[in-house]
Design a protein around this motif. Structure first.
Motif, PDB file in Angstrom:
ATOM      1  N   PHE A  47       0.817  -1.214   0.000  1.00 12.06           N
ATOM      2  CA  PHE A  47       0.000   0.000   0.000  1.00 12.06           C
ATOM      3  C   PHE A  47       0.852   1.267   0.000  1.00 12.06           C
ATOM      4  CE2 PHE A  47      -2.426   3.397   1.974  1.00 12.06           C
ATOM      5  CZ  PHE A  47      -3.680   3.292   1.377  1.00 12.06           C
ATOM      6  N   ASP A  48       1.883   1.309   0.846  1.00 17.90           N
ATOM      7  CA  ASP A  48       2.667   2.533   0.971  1.00 17.90           C
ATOM      8  C   ASP A  48       3.401   2.892  -0.315  1.00 17.90           C
ATOM      9  OD1 ASP A  48       1.836   2.820   3.534  1.00 17.90           O
ATOM     10  OD2 ASP A  48       3.725   2.269   4.488  1.00 17.90           O
ATOM     11  N   VAL A  49       3.650   1.923  -1.161  1.00 18.25           N
ATOM     12  CA  VAL A  49       4.347   2.166  -2.423  1.00 18.25           C
ATOM     13  C   VAL A  49       3.378   2.488  -3.548  1.00 18.25           C
ATOM     14  CG1 VAL A  49       5.768   1.095  -4.225  1.00 18.25           C
ATOM     15  CG2 VAL A  49       6.374   0.809  -1.818  1.00 18.25           C
ATOM     16  N   HIS A  50       2.267   1.774  -3.641  1.00 20.91           N
ATOM     17  CA  HIS A  50       1.397   1.875  -4.810  1.00 20.91           C
ATOM     18  C   HIS A  50       0.111   2.672  -4.580  1.00 20.91           C
ATOM     19  CE1 HIS A  50       4.038  -0.916  -6.769  1.00 20.91           C
ATOM     20  NE2 HIS A  50       3.852  -1.816  -5.829  1.00 20.91           N
ATOM     21  N   ASN A  51      -0.222   2.963  -3.332  1.00 21.49           N
ATOM     22  CA  ASN A  51      -1.489   3.655  -3.053  1.00 21.49           C
ATOM     23  C   ASN A  51      -1.350   4.864  -2.139  1.00 21.49           C
ATOM     24  OD1 ASN A  51      -2.112   0.424  -3.066  1.00 21.49           O
ATOM     25  ND2 ASN A  51      -3.637   1.565  -4.239  1.00 21.49           N
ATOM     26  N   ALA A  52      -0.210   5.013  -1.512  1.00 24.56           N
ATOM     27  CA  ALA A  52       0.012   6.139  -0.609  1.00 24.56           C
ATOM     28  C   ALA A  52       1.231   6.934  -1.061  1.00 24.56           C
ATOM     29  CB  ALA A  52       0.204   5.641   0.824  1.00 24.56           C
ATOM     30  N   ASN A  53       1.414   8.094  -0.447  1.00 24.20           N
ATOM     31  CA  ASN A  53       2.598   8.919  -0.714  1.00 24.20           C
ATOM     32  C   ASN A  53       2.714   9.329  -2.179  1.00 24.20           C
ATOM     33  OD1 ASN A  53       3.439   8.531   2.052  1.00 24.20           O
ATOM     34  ND2 ASN A  53       4.082   6.480   1.424  1.00 24.20           N
ATOM     35  N   MET A  54       1.567   9.613  -2.808  1.00 29.81           N
ATOM     36  CA  MET A  54       1.565  10.051  -4.201  1.00 29.81           C
ATOM     37  C   MET A  54       2.012  11.516  -4.296  1.00 29.81           C
ATOM     38  SD  MET A  54       0.505   7.398  -5.984  1.00 29.81           S
ATOM     39  CE  MET A  54       0.983   6.029  -4.925  1.00 29.81           C
ATOM     40  N   VAL A  55       2.246  11.967  -5.514  1.00 31.07           N
ATOM     41  CA  VAL A  55       2.803  13.298  -5.751  1.00 31.07           C
ATOM     42  C   VAL A  55       1.861  14.383  -5.224  1.00 31.07           C
ATOM     43  CG1 VAL A  55       3.498  14.936  -7.553  1.00 31.07           C
ATOM     44  CG2 VAL A  55       4.150  12.508  -7.730  1.00 31.07           C
ATOM     45  N   GLY A  56       2.389  15.282  -4.379  1.00 32.27           N
ATOM     46  CA  GLY A  56       1.549  16.290  -3.749  1.00 32.27           C
ATOM     47  C   GLY A  56       2.000  17.725  -3.915  1.00 32.27           C
ATOM     48  N   MET A  57       3.169  17.949  -4.528  1.00 30.28           N
ATOM     49  CA  MET A  57       3.664  19.316  -4.632  1.00 30.28           C
ATOM     50  C   MET A  57       2.779  20.200  -5.511  1.00 30.28           C
ATOM     51  SD  MET A  57       6.213  20.106  -2.706  1.00 30.28           S
ATOM     52  CE  MET A  57       6.976  21.533  -3.485  1.00 30.28           C
ATOM     53  N   GLY A  58       2.111  19.620  -6.486  1.00 23.40           N
ATOM     54  CA  GLY A  58       1.180  20.407  -7.287  1.00 23.40           C
ATOM     55  C   GLY A  58       0.006  20.892  -6.457  1.00 23.40           C
ATOM     56  N   GLU A  59      -0.521  20.021  -5.622  1.00 24.06           N
ATOM     57  CA  GLU A  59      -1.632  20.423  -4.747  1.00 24.06           C
ATOM     58  C   GLU A  59      -1.178  21.494  -3.760  1.00 24.06           C
ATOM     59  OE1 GLU A  59      -5.700  20.125  -3.754  1.00 24.06           O
ATOM     60  OE2 GLU A  59      -4.527  19.401  -5.443  1.00 24.06           O
ATOM     61  N   LEU A  60       0.039  21.328  -3.238  1.00 26.78           N
ATOM     62  CA  LEU A  60       0.576  22.308  -2.307  1.00 26.78           C
ATOM     63  C   LEU A  60       0.682  23.682  -2.968  1.00 26.78           C
ATOM     64  CD1 LEU A  60       3.571  21.779   0.076  1.00 26.78           C
ATOM     65  CD2 LEU A  60       3.610  23.709  -1.494  1.00 26.78           C
ATOM     66  N   SER A  61       0.939  23.721  -4.274  1.00 24.20           N
ATOM     67  CA  SER A  61       1.139  24.978  -4.998  1.00 24.20           C
ATOM     68  C   SER A  61      -0.135  25.533  -5.618  1.00 24.20           C
ATOM     69  CB  SER A  61       2.176  24.764  -6.108  1.00 24.20           C
ATOM     70  OG  SER A  61       3.397  24.288  -5.596  1.00 24.20           O
ATOM     71  N   SER A  62      -1.261  24.844  -5.465  1.00 24.87           N
ATOM     72  CA  SER A  62      -2.477  25.246  -6.172  1.00 24.87           C
ATOM     73  C   SER A  62      -3.202  26.381  -5.450  1.00 24.87           C
ATOM     74  CB  SER A  62      -3.417  24.052  -6.354  1.00 24.87           C
ATOM     75  OG  SER A  62      -4.067  23.737  -5.143  1.00 24.87           O
ATOM     76  N   ASP A  63      -4.293  26.837  -6.052  1.00 20.15           N
ATOM     77  CA  ASP A  63      -4.959  28.057  -5.602  1.00 20.15           C
ATOM     78  C   ASP A  63      -6.264  27.832  -4.846  1.00 20.15           C
ATOM     79  OD1 ASP A  63      -6.320  27.071  -7.811  1.00 20.15           O
ATOM     80  OD2 ASP A  63      -6.865  29.048  -8.556  1.00 20.15           O
ATOM     81  N   ASP A  64      -6.552  26.605  -4.465  1.00 17.96           N
ATOM     82  CA  ASP A  64      -7.831  26.332  -3.809  1.00 17.96           C
ATOM     83  C   ASP A  64      -7.808  26.614  -2.313  1.00 17.96           C
ATOM     84  OD1 ASP A  64      -9.140  25.657  -6.104  1.00 17.96           O
ATOM     85  OD2 ASP A  64      -8.830  23.500  -5.898  1.00 17.96           O
ATOM     86  N   TYR A  65      -6.659  26.981  -1.785  1.00 13.10           N
ATOM     87  CA  TYR A  65      -6.540  27.199  -0.349  1.00 13.10           C
ATOM     88  C   TYR A  65      -5.460  28.254  -0.095  1.00 13.10           C
ATOM     89  CZ  TYR A  65      -1.933  25.078   0.031  1.00 13.10           C
ATOM     90  OH  TYR A  65      -0.579  24.845  -0.073  1.00 13.10           O
ATOM     91  N   TYR A  66      -5.392  28.691   1.154  1.00 12.80           N
ATOM     92  CA  TYR A  66      -4.276  29.529   1.586  1.00 12.80           C
ATOM     93  C   TYR A  66      -3.974  29.205   3.039  1.00 12.80           C
ATOM     94  CZ  TYR A  66      -7.761  32.570   3.859  1.00 12.80           C
ATOM     95  OH  TYR A  66      -8.778  33.066   4.648  1.00 12.80           O
ATOM     96  N   ILE A  67      -2.813  29.637   3.500  1.00 15.19           N
ATOM     97  CA  ILE A  67      -2.472  29.502   4.917  1.00 15.19           C
ATOM     98  C   ILE A  67      -2.021  30.869   5.426  1.00 15.19           C
ATOM     99  CG2 ILE A  67      -1.883  27.048   4.845  1.00 15.19           C
ATOM    100  CD1 ILE A  67       1.030  27.780   4.729  1.00 15.19           C
ATOM    101  N   LEU A  68      -2.204  31.087   6.704  1.00 15.35           N
ATOM    102  CA  LEU A  68      -1.832  32.352   7.316  1.00 15.35           C
ATOM    103  C   LEU A  68      -0.316  32.438   7.492  1.00 15.35           C
ATOM    104  CD1 LEU A  68      -4.657  32.574  10.001  1.00 15.35           C
ATOM    105  CD2 LEU A  68      -4.595  33.632   7.724  1.00 15.35           C
ATOM    106  N   TYR A  69       0.172  33.661   7.576  1.00 13.23           N
ATOM    107  CA  TYR A  69       1.624  33.873   7.604  1.00 13.23           C
ATOM    108  C   TYR A  69       2.295  33.137   8.757  1.00 13.23           C
ATOM    109  CZ  TYR A  69       6.141  36.075   8.254  1.00 13.23           C
ATOM    110  OH  TYR A  69       7.490  36.277   8.431  1.00 13.23           O
ATOM    111  N   ASP A  70       1.709  33.202   9.966  1.00 15.27           N
ATOM    112  CA  ASP A  70       2.374  32.564  11.097  1.00 15.27           C
ATOM    113  C   ASP A  70       2.474  31.062  10.913  1.00 15.27           C
ATOM    114  OD1 ASP A  70      -0.387  32.279  11.385  1.00 15.27           O
ATOM    115  OD2 ASP A  70      -0.307  32.241  13.580  1.00 15.27           O
ATOM    116  N   ARG A  71       1.459  30.455  10.270  1.00 13.57           N
ATOM    117  CA  ARG A  71       1.503  29.016  10.009  1.00 13.57           C
ATOM    118  C   ARG A  71       2.540  28.700   8.929  1.00 13.57           C
ATOM    119  NH1 ARG A  71      -2.928  26.300  12.194  1.00 13.57           N
ATOM    120  NH2 ARG A  71      -3.574  27.470  14.038  1.00 13.57           N
ATOM    121  N   TRP A  72       2.597  29.561   7.901  1.00 13.87           N
ATOM    122  CA  TRP A  72       3.598  29.369   6.844  1.00 13.87           C
ATOM    123  C   TRP A  72       5.004  29.535   7.400  1.00 13.87           C
ATOM    124  CZ3 TRP A  72       7.169  32.917   4.860  1.00 13.87           C
ATOM    125  CH2 TRP A  72       7.824  32.515   3.690  1.00 13.87           C
ATOM    126  N   ASN A  73       5.201  30.557   8.201  1.00 10.10           N
ATOM    127  CA  ASN A  73       6.528  30.846   8.737  1.00 10.10           C
ATOM    128  C   ASN A  73       7.009  29.761   9.691  1.00 10.10           C
ATOM    129  OD1 ASN A  73       8.724  32.736   8.820  1.00 10.10           O
ATOM    130  ND2 ASN A  73       8.116  33.251  10.916  1.00 10.10           N
TER     131      ASN A  73
END
Length: 451
Positions: A47-73
């Protein structure tokens, strides 16, 4: 589902002991040689190889959400901070778990494919075919995800001769593999999927294993990414003819912490992205305009969101937890079909398909079918609903990249942190992430250019 034998588990643990340095490690295959089809099935059931830990950097960079500065920092990983603001430099000496995890998966499936060639397929032809089809599906899935962040977008109007992926098709890590072109990368993804389609079974008791409908759904997603709307429609239609049903959201338990059940009736194939702390429900705040676009009668508004600080966070993952689902589900196929029909000028059919989906998301009697007078209006409606339905599915980044290729659907992204405004222009080279320095040094492949 069959569990690993102790000997095989020892072999697998030896392969993943240094997860983030996987490409630096030369596994000793002498530890064990899988000798049966069941052994190879166990490797594909990891499972950990074929079903989990998939590519997430695109989601991290997308525009559907934001985080506050203190959380980002407060983020401990510089690459998460850099990815959030689309910085020129991302990794700052760290490794890319997205890259390493997917090439670890590619190693596994190549090893299985080589093992199958050494075994007598006549002993159990059905199982042999299923294993080969599954391995090819997994390899295509891995390459596709990597292409969404480490390759330039596929462009129907261009030659696509830019740098694609290293298409590693052997488990021998001593073989040097350079970067293919973008076109060659997508050609390989499609070739693997088409071959898998002919071999996979119609059904499986486990949604962590691919079946024909999964191949249809992924083929539809890939062709949509390539702006090949005719084939995207064909494969979406094929997936929709399979035995997967839309949920009636009126039946959800809205009092549950996570109302969406894992492995629900819409899920064709289950997988989830890496757990980036930026995307935790305690940090992310859903874009306020996006949140307000859900009607009060829309059950998703109550089922998918909960208040946090000054806004709302997300609880609607098809993982049934805070983890982010990036697998394949039948609702995506409805949206792909609707978009492709609209692009073909079939406005009535497109809206009928969209309305069939949306009717299951609203309170009983609370949905008014959408209508449009023109192709442009229909496409705008469908793309708006696509974003709302596929929120935090690791799809938005790919959609932004392909939609930016047309000026009418291009979008500039903005982040604001502590008074500083960051922006990402349509078709910016920063839509393609750099490859981590350790991979460049190890493989001597060309780096992606950023600005």
């Amino acid at each position: 589902m069959r569990r690993f034998t102790p000997l095989l588990l020892l072999f697998l643990l030896g392969m993943i002991a240094c997860n983030e340095d996987f490409l630096d490690t030369k596994p000793d295959k002498k530890l064990v040689v899988p000798s049966t089809l069941n052994d190879l099935q166990s490797m594909l059931d990891y499972f950990d190889v074929h079903n989990a830990n998939m590519v997430g950097m695109g989601e991290l960079s997308s525009d559907d959400y934001y985080i506050l500065y203190d959380r980002w920092n407060a983020l401990r990983s510089e690459y998460m901070k850099n990815g959030y603001i689309w910085a020129r430099e991302i990794w700052e000496g760290s490794t890319s778990i997205d890259w390493n995890n997917r090439y670890q998966q590619v190693f596994y499936v190549n090893y299985v494919l080589e093992g199958l060639e050494k075994m007598d397929q006549t002993e159990n032809l059905i199982q042999w075919n299923t294993l080969k089809g599954s391995a090819l599906f997994f390899r295509a899935h891995a390459f596709y995800q990597l292409a969404q962040v480490f390759c330039a977008p596929f462009d129907q109007s261009a030659s696509n001769e830019g740098d694609g992926l290293p298409l590693r098709l052997s488990s021998d890590l001593n073989v040097h593999v350079g970067r293919a072109t973008v076109k060659q990368t997508y050609d390989r993804i499609l070739a693997d999927l088409l071959q898998a389609l002919a071999l996979l079974p119609e059904s499986s008791p486990y949604k962590t294993r691919p079946v024909k409908a999964a191949a249809y759904a992924l083929l539809s997603r890939v062709h949509l990414t390539m702006q090949d709307y005719d084939n995207a429609l064909t494969y979406a239609d094929s997936a929709l003819k399979s035995n997967y049903k839309l949920l009636d959201y009126n039946q959800l338990d809205l009092t549950a912490s996570y109302p969406m059940e894992r492995y629900n009736s819409e899920v064709i194939f289950h997988s989830r992205i890496t757990r980036y702390s930026t995307l935790s429900s305690s940090r992310l705040i859903v874009d306020s305009l996006l949140f307000r676009s859900y009607a009060e009668e829309d059950i998703r508004k109550a089922a998918w969101f909960r208040p946090v600080g000054e806004g709302y966070t997300f609880r609607g993952s098809y993982c049934g937890s805070l983890q982010i689902f990036n697998g394949l589900a039948i609702d995506e196929c409805y949206l792909t079909k609707a978009e492709c029909l609209a692009r073909a000028g079939l406005v009535s059919e497109a809206l009928s398909t969209l309305n069939e989906l949306l009717a299951t998301r609203y309170e009983s009697g609370g949905f008014t079918p959408l209508s449009a007078d023109t192709q442009t209006e229909a496409l705008e409606l469908i793309l708006r609903e696509r974003r709302k339905e596929l929120l935090l599915r690791a799809i938005r980044w790919t959609d932004l990249r392909r939609l930016n290729l047309n000026p009418s659907t291009a979008k500039t992204l903005y982040r604001q942190l502590n008074g500083t405004i960051y922006q990402l222009e349509p078709n910016s080279p920063n839509y393609t992430l750099p490859i981590a320095d350790d991979v460049i040094q190890l493989s001597d492949i060309p780096q992606n250019i950023r600005e």
